[in-house]
Design an enzyme around this catalytic site. Structure first.
Site, short mmCIF file in Angstrom:
data_model
loop_
_atom_site.label_atom_id
_atom_site.label_comp_id
_atom_site.label_asym_id
_atom_site.label_seq_id
_atom_site.Cartn_x
_atom_site.Cartn_y
_atom_site.Cartn_z
N MET A 47 41.36 26.92 40.25
CA MET A 47 42.45 26.67 41.19
C MET A 47 41.98 25.71 42.29
O MET A 47 42.57 25.65 43.37
CB MET A 47 42.95 27.99 41.79
CG MET A 47 43.52 28.93 40.72
SD MET A 47 44.74 30.09 41.33
CE MET A 47 43.81 30.96 42.57
N LEU A 101 36.78 23.89 45.18
CA LEU A 101 35.60 24.18 44.36
C LEU A 101 34.37 24.50 45.20
O LEU A 101 34.17 23.94 46.27
CB LEU A 101 35.30 22.99 43.44
CG LEU A 101 36.45 22.60 42.49
CD1 LEU A 101 36.05 21.40 41.65
CD2 LEU A 101 36.86 23.77 41.60
N HIS A 102 33.55 25.40 44.68
CA HIS A 102 32.27 25.75 45.31
C HIS A 102 31.21 25.77 44.22
O HIS A 102 31.51 25.48 43.03
CB HIS A 102 32.38 27.10 46.04
CG HIS A 102 32.98 28.18 45.21
ND1 HIS A 102 32.35 28.68 44.08
CD2 HIS A 102 34.15 28.84 45.31
CE1 HIS A 102 33.11 29.62 43.55
NE2 HIS A 102 34.22 29.73 44.25
N HIS A 110 31.99 27.40 40.83
CA HIS A 110 32.73 26.58 39.85
C HIS A 110 31.82 25.53 39.23
O HIS A 110 31.87 25.28 38.02
CB HIS A 110 33.88 25.83 40.54
CG HIS A 110 34.95 26.69 41.13
ND1 HIS A 110 35.15 26.82 42.49
CD2 HIS A 110 35.89 27.46 40.53
CE1 HIS A 110 36.17 27.62 42.70
NE2 HIS A 110 36.64 28.04 41.53
N GLN A 166 50.63 33.82 39.68
CA GLN A 166 49.64 34.89 39.83
C GLN A 166 49.52 35.38 41.27
O GLN A 166 48.68 36.21 41.57
CB GLN A 166 48.29 34.48 39.25
CG GLN A 166 47.54 33.40 40.02
CD GLN A 166 46.31 32.94 39.26
OE1 GLN A 166 46.40 32.19 38.30
NE2 GLN A 166 45.13 33.36 39.69
N GLN A 214 31.82 35.67 36.37
CA GLN A 214 31.70 37.13 36.38
C GLN A 214 32.43 37.75 37.57
O GLN A 214 32.87 38.90 37.49
CB GLN A 214 30.21 37.51 36.45
CG GLN A 214 29.95 38.99 36.65
CD GLN A 214 28.50 39.29 36.97
OE1 GLN A 214 27.68 38.38 37.07
NE2 GLN A 214 28.18 40.56 37.13
N GLN A 237 39.54 39.83 35.13
CA GLN A 237 40.17 38.64 34.55
C GLN A 237 39.50 38.28 33.22
O GLN A 237 40.16 37.94 32.24
CB GLN A 237 40.06 37.48 35.55
CG GLN A 237 40.49 36.14 35.01
CD GLN A 237 40.60 35.10 36.11
OE1 GLN A 237 41.60 35.05 36.80
NE2 GLN A 237 39.60 34.26 36.26
N MET A 246 30.13 33.69 45.84
CA MET A 246 30.90 32.50 46.23
C MET A 246 32.35 32.68 45.82
O MET A 246 32.64 33.18 44.73
CB MET A 246 30.31 31.27 45.57
CG MET A 246 28.94 31.00 46.10
SD MET A 246 28.55 29.28 46.06
CE MET A 246 26.93 29.34 46.82
N SER A 273 36.48 30.83 46.87
CA SER A 273 37.23 29.90 47.70
C SER A 273 37.78 30.61 48.93
O SER A 273 37.97 30.01 49.99
CB SER A 273 38.37 29.29 46.90
OG SER A 273 37.86 28.71 45.71
#
Ligand code: PAF
Length: 293
Positions: free
Chosen positions: A27, A30-31, A34, A58, A145, A150, A181, A183
């Site tokens: 989505m 990014l960090h 990702h 969602q 993870q 999900q 980490m 978002s």
């Protein structure tokens, strides 16, 4: 690296690809978590497609869809550095045109945990990911993870709907104090940010207790809660122990691996984290063999 905004553009780029294709659905915002997925996809495949789409279906009404962090320019620059070949950035109108009415509902593994806290969330996730799989036709899809339920839901969907692909699970990437980490960590104020480190300390304490032989679920949960209690800014939403394949709650001591998950609110964000017990399973191989089907 090519940024693609249309379905026709994506389909023709995909048709031209040969060899193994990896997809990393995101989505955006990014960090390094990702980027670890993208780098792994780069190593494993001949081509890498990243999707960036803040998926409205969602988010429940009242959740942070409108304010979810978005910075496409920065994301594109990061993906170039990480070795993506294509970035697909559709709009909500492209993914959900007028008249859209087909959804994917995964039954049992969407119950409990985040499924209870966020009703409808996994219907939106499963639907958009099914669409992204159909559009990108990957050989492997990469997920983190941190969103363990999900992963279980998507693996179930892939098995049940015969998607011809593998779901790879990559271990959670953490800040130096262990905070997973995310978002949504951007919502933490400078005062709240150090407090969030308590979450990882709580997981580690449970893993240590498990290592020392503790198997009673109520005791393991108590270990987690007593560490979380030391941080006044941390409000516990839930601490749960589940079977990592079926997500059925575990209440009796056993030697089967466990998924320990928790959600803690620190200020605005609800922060999710989890680990497998025993701790040694928190590797790509351990997660792939243990989490979901
Ligand atoms: O994990 C996420 O970022 C999202 O749930 C996903 C898988 C990209 C679907 O919108």
């Amino acid at each position: 690296m090519q940024v693609i905004e249309t379905i026709d553009g994506l389909r023709s780029a995909r048709r031209a690809l040969r060899g193994r294709v990896g997809v990393v659905p995101t989505m955006g915002a990014l960090h390094d978590g990702h980027l670890a997925l993208v780098e792994q996809a780069r190593q494993d495949n001949d081509a890498v497609i990243v999707t960036i789409f803040v998926n409205p279906t969602q988010f429940a009404p009242g959740e942070d869809f409108a304010s979810y962090p978005r910075d496409l320019q920065r994301d594109v620059a990061l993906l170039q550095g990480a070795g993506a070949d294509f970035v697909f950035t559709p709009t909500p109108a492209l993914m959900y045109p007028p008249g859209f009415q087909t959804y994917v509902k995964v039954d049992q593994v969407t119950q409990g945990l985040e499924g209870d806290r966020r009703p409808g969330h996994f219907r939106g996730v499963a639907t958009v990911v099914a669409k992204l799989f159909n559009l990108t036709q990957p050989d492997v899809a990469y997920f983190g993870q941190k969103d363990a339920q999900q992963v279980v839901v998507l693996r179930r969907m892939v098995a049940d709907l015969n998607f011809p692909l593998e779901v790879a699970v990559i271990p959670t990437v953490r800040e130096s104090d262990g905070l997973a980490m995310s978002s949504r960590n951007a919502y933490l104020t400078p005062e709240q940010r150090p407090a969030a480190g308590v979450i990882y300390r709580a997981l580690v304490a449970a893993a240590q207790a498990y290592e020392e032989g503790e198997r009673t679920p109520a005791h393991l949960r108590q270990v987690v809660k007593s560490v979380l209690k030391t941080e006044p800014l941390a409000e516990v939403e839930y601490v749960a122990l589940n079977d990592p394949t079926t997500l059925v709650g575990v209440h009796e001591a056993s030697e089967h691996p466990l998924l320990l998950s928790l959600v803690v609110r620190v200020g605005k964000p609800f922060l999710l984290d989890n680990c497998l017990l025993p701790w040694a399973l928190n590797t790509r191989a351990g997660l792939s063999a243990t989490l979901g089907v």
